[in-house]
Design a protein around this motif. Structure first.
Motif, PDB file in Angstrom:
ATOM      1  N   ASP A 122       0.700  -2.208  21.913  1.00 16.87           N
ATOM      2  CA  ASP A 122       0.132  -3.465  21.414  1.00 16.87           C
ATOM      3  C   ASP A 122       0.200  -3.553  19.893  1.00 16.87           C
ATOM      4  N   ARG A 152       7.285 -10.821  27.232  1.00 23.60           N
ATOM      5  CA  ARG A 152       6.388 -10.505  28.352  1.00 23.60           C
ATOM      6  C   ARG A 152       7.120 -10.624  29.684  1.00 23.60           C
ATOM      7  N   PRO A 160       7.625  -6.550  31.709  1.00 21.51           N
ATOM      8  CA  PRO A 160       6.242  -6.519  32.206  1.00 21.51           C
ATOM      9  C   PRO A 160       5.641  -5.118  32.125  1.00 21.51           C
ATOM     10  N   ARG A 161       6.476  -4.094  32.124  1.00 20.58           N
ATOM     11  CA  ARG A 161       5.972  -2.728  32.050  1.00 20.58           C
ATOM     12  C   ARG A 161       5.227  -2.478  30.736  1.00 20.58           C
ATOM     13  N   ARG A 198       3.236  -4.459  29.224  1.00 20.35           N
ATOM     14  CA  ARG A 198       1.841  -4.908  29.352  1.00 20.35           C
ATOM     15  C   ARG A 198       1.008  -3.823  30.032  1.00 20.35           C
ATOM     16  N   GLU A 199       1.586  -3.167  31.013  1.00 18.36           N
ATOM     17  CA  GLU A 199       0.877  -2.082  31.689  1.00 18.36           C
ATOM     18  C   GLU A 199       0.611  -0.910  30.737  1.00 18.36           C
ATOM     19  N   ARG A 200       1.487  -0.731  29.769  1.00 19.52           N
ATOM     20  CA  ARG A 200       1.400   0.412  28.861  1.00 19.52           C
ATOM     21  C   ARG A 200       0.892   0.017  27.478  1.00 19.52           C
ATOM     22  N   ARG A 201       0.264  -1.158  27.370  1.00 20.16           N
ATOM     23  CA  ARG A 201      -0.053  -1.719  26.067  1.00 20.16           C
ATOM     24  C   ARG A 201      -1.001  -0.856  25.240  1.00 20.16           C
ATOM     25  N   HIS A 202      -1.846  -0.048  25.874  1.00 19.39           N
ATOM     26  CA  HIS A 202      -2.789   0.781  25.135  1.00 19.39           C
ATOM     27  C   HIS A 202      -2.282   2.209  24.930  1.00 19.39           C
ATOM     28  N   SER A 203      -1.069   2.488  25.380  1.00 24.20           N
ATOM     29  CA  SER A 203      -0.498   3.832  25.243  1.00 24.20           C
ATOM     30  C   SER A 203       0.165   3.996  23.879  1.00 24.20           C
ATOM     31  N   GLU A 228      10.952   3.314  28.317  1.00 28.42           N
ATOM     32  CA  GLU A 228       9.868   2.462  27.822  1.00 28.42           C
ATOM     33  C   GLU A 228       9.953   2.305  26.305  1.00 28.42           C
TER      34      GLU A 228
END
Length: 261
Positions: free
Chosen positions: A119, A143, A147-148, A150-155, A164
């Motif tokens: 993010d 987006r 889409p992956r 968004r799943e990893r946005r805090h990583s 990735e």
């Protein structure tokens, strides 16, 4: 196609004193996708880094949308092997000017910010757009393409897989709102599944009318994507092929390496 966007004329460069590429002539039209294909280690990445302003060109001309980006004349030779001459010599091309013009280079190797989250990286990426319009539309495209992420946005970036990280790299390039997007080996080293996923995303970027210059070792992917293909061998362009006359994989291998004995 309505005119030339990028024009390289007799461009030469390398890492002094080693010459890597010589007298390269290459054009990309507005709205066009162009591929660059050739053996590893023959200077393709050095050429792209030179166009992006990361390495000074030795000679020749880089024009983007009619504006010359590099200084005129031949680069002077270094005067001493014991002196970092670059500290005293004015750069012949500035990366910031290249980015401001809208020429965005996504280099191979996923050189991102390892301690930042997905993010955070995607949040700062549009600052490179220099006020060009369309950020919200491009965010929507990113987006949709990835889409992956968004799943990893805090990583943190350091914990992402290679595929990735490559998705983040391309997303960052898109969020800079490129007038020309350069992708250097975007599918390098990925698993077959991720390679297919990235290839499909890049094809959709092409469908979104983003002009492209792509280097990749997957020649079938390149020939399906681009309007023209340049073959690059030993630091020089050896052939230019348009889509209507695109050869097969075997024919391209023969053009580069000759027939098998």
């Amino acid at each position: 196609m309505t005119g030339e966007l990028l024009q390289l004329s007799s461009l030469s460069g390398g890492y002094p004193p080693v010459s890597v590429f010589r007298n390269v002539d290459l054009t990309i039209g507005k709205g066009e996708a162009v591929g660059l294909f050739g053996p590893n280690g023959h200077g393709k990445t050095t050429l792209l880094k030179t166009v992006a302003g990361l390495i000074d060109p030795w000679d020749g001309e880089i024009r983007f949308d009619g504006r010359r980006l590099n200084a005129e004349g031949v680069m002077a030779a270094r005067i001493s092997k014991h002196l970092n001459y670059d500290l005293f010599r004015r750069r012949r091309i500035q990366a910031r000017d290249v980015v401001r013009a809208g020429l965005i280079y996504v280099m191979q190797g996923n050189l991102l910010f390892p301690e930042m989250t997905v993010d955070e990286v995607l949040h700062i990426a549009p600052s490179a757009s220099r006020g060009r319009s369309g950020v919200s539309e491009m965010q929507s495209l990113v987006r949709d393409l990835f889409p992956r992420l968004r799943e990893r946005r805090h990583s943190k970036i350091r914990y992402l897989s290679g595929g990735e990280r490559q998705m983040v790299s391309i997303a960052v390039g898109l969020l800079a709102l490129p007038r020309l997007l350069i992708l250097d080996e975007p599918t390098l080293g990925l698993s077959p599944k991720l390679r297919l996923e990235l290839s499909e995303a890049i094809a959709r970027i092409r469908d979104a009318q983003v002009p492209l210059l792509v280097v990749d070792q997957n020649v079938e992917f390149l020939t399906s994507l681009v309007d023209r293909l340049y073959l690059f061998d030993h630091g020089s362009i050896t052939s230019e092929i348009d889509k209507a006359h695109m050869p097969s994989h075997d024919e391209i291998m023969t053009m580069l390496f000759g027939s098998a004995p």
